[in-house]
Design a protein around this motif. Structure first.
Motif, PDB file in Angstrom:
ATOM      1  N   LEU A   1      33.044  24.899  68.036  1.00 46.07           N
ATOM      2  CA  LEU A   1      34.333  25.049  68.719  1.00 46.07           C
ATOM      3  C   LEU A   1      34.249  26.106  69.816  1.00 46.07           C
ATOM      4  O   LEU A   1      34.894  25.987  70.864  1.00 46.07           O
ATOM      5  N   GLN A   2      33.430  27.129  69.586  1.00 45.23           N
ATOM      6  CA  GLN A   2      33.249  28.148  70.623  1.00 45.23           C
ATOM      7  C   GLN A   2      32.483  27.569  71.809  1.00 45.23           C
ATOM      8  O   GLN A   2      32.759  27.911  72.962  1.00 45.23           O
ATOM      9  N   LEU A   3      31.531  26.681  71.536  1.00 41.67           N
ATOM     10  CA  LEU A   3      30.813  26.008  72.623  1.00 41.67           C
ATOM     11  C   LEU A   3      31.775  25.174  73.472  1.00 41.67           C
ATOM     12  O   LEU A   3      31.658  25.130  74.701  1.00 41.67           O
ATOM     13  N   LEU A   4      32.721  24.528  72.813  1.00 44.48           N
ATOM     14  CA  LEU A   4      33.714  23.750  73.559  1.00 44.48           C
ATOM     15  C   LEU A   4      34.567  24.664  74.435  1.00 44.48           C
ATOM     16  O   LEU A   4      34.908  24.313  75.567  1.00 44.48           O
ATOM     17  N   LYS A   5      34.899  25.841  73.919  1.00 45.63           N
ATOM     18  CA  LYS A   5      35.671  26.792  74.721  1.00 45.63           C
ATOM     19  C   LYS A   5      34.888  27.230  75.959  1.00 45.63           C
ATOM     20  O   LYS A   5      35.463  27.481  77.018  1.00 45.63           O
ATOM     21  N   LEU A   6      33.572  27.332  75.815  1.00 47.16           N
ATOM     22  CA  LEU A   6      32.722  27.692  76.953  1.00 47.16           C
ATOM     23  C   LEU A   6      32.619  26.555  77.968  1.00 47.16           C
ATOM     24  O   LEU A   6      32.258  26.774  79.118  1.00 47.16           O
ATOM     25  N   GLY A   7      32.897  25.340  77.505  1.00 42.12           N
ATOM     26  CA  GLY A   7      32.827  24.197  78.413  1.00 42.12           C
ATOM     27  C   GLY A   7      31.438  23.625  78.585  1.00 42.12           C
ATOM     28  O   GLY A   7      31.132  23.041  79.636  1.00 42.12           O
ATOM     29  N   VAL A   8      30.574  23.757  77.566  1.00 40.58           N
ATOM     30  CA  VAL A   8      29.217  23.219  77.699  1.00 40.58           C
ATOM     31  C   VAL A   8      29.264  21.705  77.889  1.00 40.58           C
ATOM     32  O   VAL A   8      30.173  21.026  77.405  1.00 40.58           O
ATOM     33  N   GLN A   9      28.261  21.193  78.583  1.00 39.55           N
ATOM     34  CA  GLN A   9      28.224  19.758  78.857  1.00 39.55           C
ATOM     35  C   GLN A   9      27.500  18.974  77.770  1.00 39.55           C
ATOM     36  O   GLN A   9      27.681  17.770  77.635  1.00 39.55           O
ATOM     37  N   GLY A  10      26.653  19.656  77.005  1.00 38.53           N
ATOM     38  CA  GLY A  10      25.930  18.990  75.926  1.00 38.53           C
ATOM     39  C   GLY A  10      25.610  19.967  74.814  1.00 38.53           C
ATOM     40  O   GLY A  10      25.449  21.163  75.061  1.00 38.53           O
TER      41      GLY A  10
END
Length: 523
Positions: A40-49
């Motif tokens: 969920l933290q990766l999604l907050k960062l906006g990672v593409q993959g």
């Protein structure tokens, strides 16, 4: 690629491997609930993959990958923009059962991916795989075809030539294999520097060779380990020769010395005019959380996120930092740290190597006004303290400032003042050169009386400027008390006397007596 020195139109694809490569290297790997928090933290960062795990490695990892794929689908249905576009990937060896298991886990995501790998270096083929180059090529092609048959049009296939960094001597063979797996259905080709052994230029040149040899609709990916501390450099420079997918890890987690640090790559590209597509203001927050969740402390001098990253101790650096503190580009810092959500750009600490600028910055941050000339006077005093005590905290610097510039005693020691209102008379109780004195002065007000007293005792001064304030809140010891500042002059010399007291009248007297002590020091 349309690139210039100011902006780069091509956008990188940040592919995070924290949940797979980072997690497998932890002394205590995360459970499924913890992996969800990281995701969920990766999604907050906006990672593409995101490579969410190795589904065939254990039942727990399979369930985690499946849950994260399903969570992504649910969030996408609810309108989450990052979830709609993120590639959710699982790792699989070039083994059909691994590939099948991987697909069973990630297939639920809006954009699922199977990432399979096989070593292509002479060392690994001979001594680890015990396979000939021909067998390696055949197996790679077979497994990519199998993976492609599973994903169909719903997902895609990534192939990694493991130990690519060790393939300097057999690049023709490697390129031949990569062309074959692309024809078999791989659309992303990952070129790992699985063990960093050489200078980055050699690896970057290999990336360029592959980029030039493969069709331009193939995504070139890099995955670097940090064995010699150059993973960030290799990753960033690879982008500028054709790599688009950059495999990175939060806090640089990963086997041995870790994987390429996510934050360093993002900031280096940002500084180079590249639009990362990330929510970079989440970086510092993420670093702190990952440190807490992984149990791995952030190295104090870690670039961007370490406690020491913003600290300046030498006088020259402190001077430059102070002069550019309000600028986006600082003399001794790589970025405006607010870009990554760290809301302090420069921290000046005092050591025996520090100069007047550190004194000035530390004291003024407590809310006090101070001249650079006063800072220069205090610097050698603090330097002597630091040589005995080591680095001085800001509070210790403030203590020394109070001792030498506030309520200063010297030849005069102010004790008390009595006011006789009906007679406009003021009675001063003080010491001069150790002798206790009581003097009565008639004047319109206490400050005028004190100035008259100074003339009487042979220490005349002129009042140039006077201000009555309150001690700043940041000075926890004296906050809220009255603060008097008096600019006094004797001959050609001007000093500022400062007095503090809960009684405004006494604060005024202490400021005036203190200023006189600074002007008429003991010989």
């Amino acid at each position: 690629m349309n690139e210039n020195k100011n902006t780069i139109e091509r956008q990188p694809f940040f592919y995070d491997v924290t949940l797979r490569d980072g997690n497998q290297a932890l002394p205590k790997p995360w459970n499924n609930a913890q992996k969800k928090d990281v995701y969920l933290q990766l999604l907050k960062l906006g990672v593409q993959g995101a490579e969410v795990g190795f589904p065939a490695s254990s039942e727990m990892d399979f369930e985690s990958c499946k849950e994260l794929a399903q969570l992504t689908a649910k969030m996408a249905e609810e309108g989450d923009e990052v979830a709609k576009r993120i590639v959710v990937s699982g790792l699989a060896r070039c083994v059909e059962s691994d590939i099948q298991r991987c697909w069973e886990a990630v297939q639920y995501a809006p954009h699922p991916r199977i990432h399979t790998f096989l070593a292509t270096s002479p060392l690994s083929m001979e001594h680890v795989l015990h396979m000939t180059p021909e067998q390696v090529k055949e197996k790679a092609v077979h497994c990519v075809k199998f993976a492609k048959s599973l994903v169909g049009d719903k997902g895609d296939v990534e192939f990694s030539a493991e130990h690519f960094g060790d393939c300097l001597e057999n690049m023709d063979f490697v390129i031949d294999v990569l062309k074959a797996v692309v024809e078999a259905g791989a659309t992303t080709i990952n070129l790992p520097n699985t063990v960093e052994r050489y200078r980055p230029f050699l690896y970057v040149n290999q990336i360029k060779q592959v980029y030039e040899a493969l069709p331009k609709d193939v995504t070139i990916s890099v995955h670097c380990h940090n064995d010699l501390g150059m993973a960030t450099a290799a990753t960033v420079e690879s982008f500028f020769v054709g790599a688009t997918q950059l495999e990175v890890a939060l806090n640089g987690l990963g086997e041995r010395c870790g994987n390429t640090n996510f934050y360093e790559v993002a900031v280096a590209l940002h500084n180079s005019g590249v639009n990362t597509g990330l929510h970079m203001e989440r970086i510092y927050e993420t670093a702190i959380l990952i440190s807490q969740w992984s149990g791995i402390s952030i190295y104090s001098r870690a670039p961007l996120i370490g406690a020491e990253a913003i600290v300046h101790r030498s006088g020259i650096h402190q001077d430059g930092a102070s002069k550019t503190k309000d600028m986006k580009k600082g003399a001794y810092r790589p970025i405006d740290y607010s870009i990554i959500g760290r809301h302090q750009n420069d921290s000046l600490s005092f050591t025996s190597q520090s100069g007047r600028t550190a004194v000035y910055e530390i004291i003024t941050k407590f809310g006090y006004k101070m001249s650079l000339a006063e800072a220069a006077q205090l610097q050698p005093i603090l330097k002597a303290c630091s040589e005995k005590e080591g680095e001085l905290s800001a509070e210790r610097v403030l203590d020394v400032f109070r001792e030498h510039f506030v309520n200063v005693n010297g030849r005069l020691v102010f004790n008390n003042i009595e006011v006789i209102p009906d007679e406009n008379r003021f009675i001063f109780h003080f010491k001069k050169d150790g002798e206790s004195l009581v003097k009565s002065v008639t004047a319109e007000g206490p400050i005028e009386a004190a100035l008259m007293l100074m003339r009487e005792i042979g220490m005349p001064v002129e009042l140039v400027k006077y201000r009555q304030l309150v001690v700043p809140e940041k000075d926890k010891m004296w906050a809220g008390r009255g603060l008097s500042r008096m600019l006094l002059k004797a001959g050609d010399v001007e000093v500022e006397g400062r007095g503090v007291s809960s009684d405004t009248l006494k604060a005024n007297m202490r400021a005036l007596f203190g200023g006189v002590n600074l002007l008429y020091k003991k010989v």
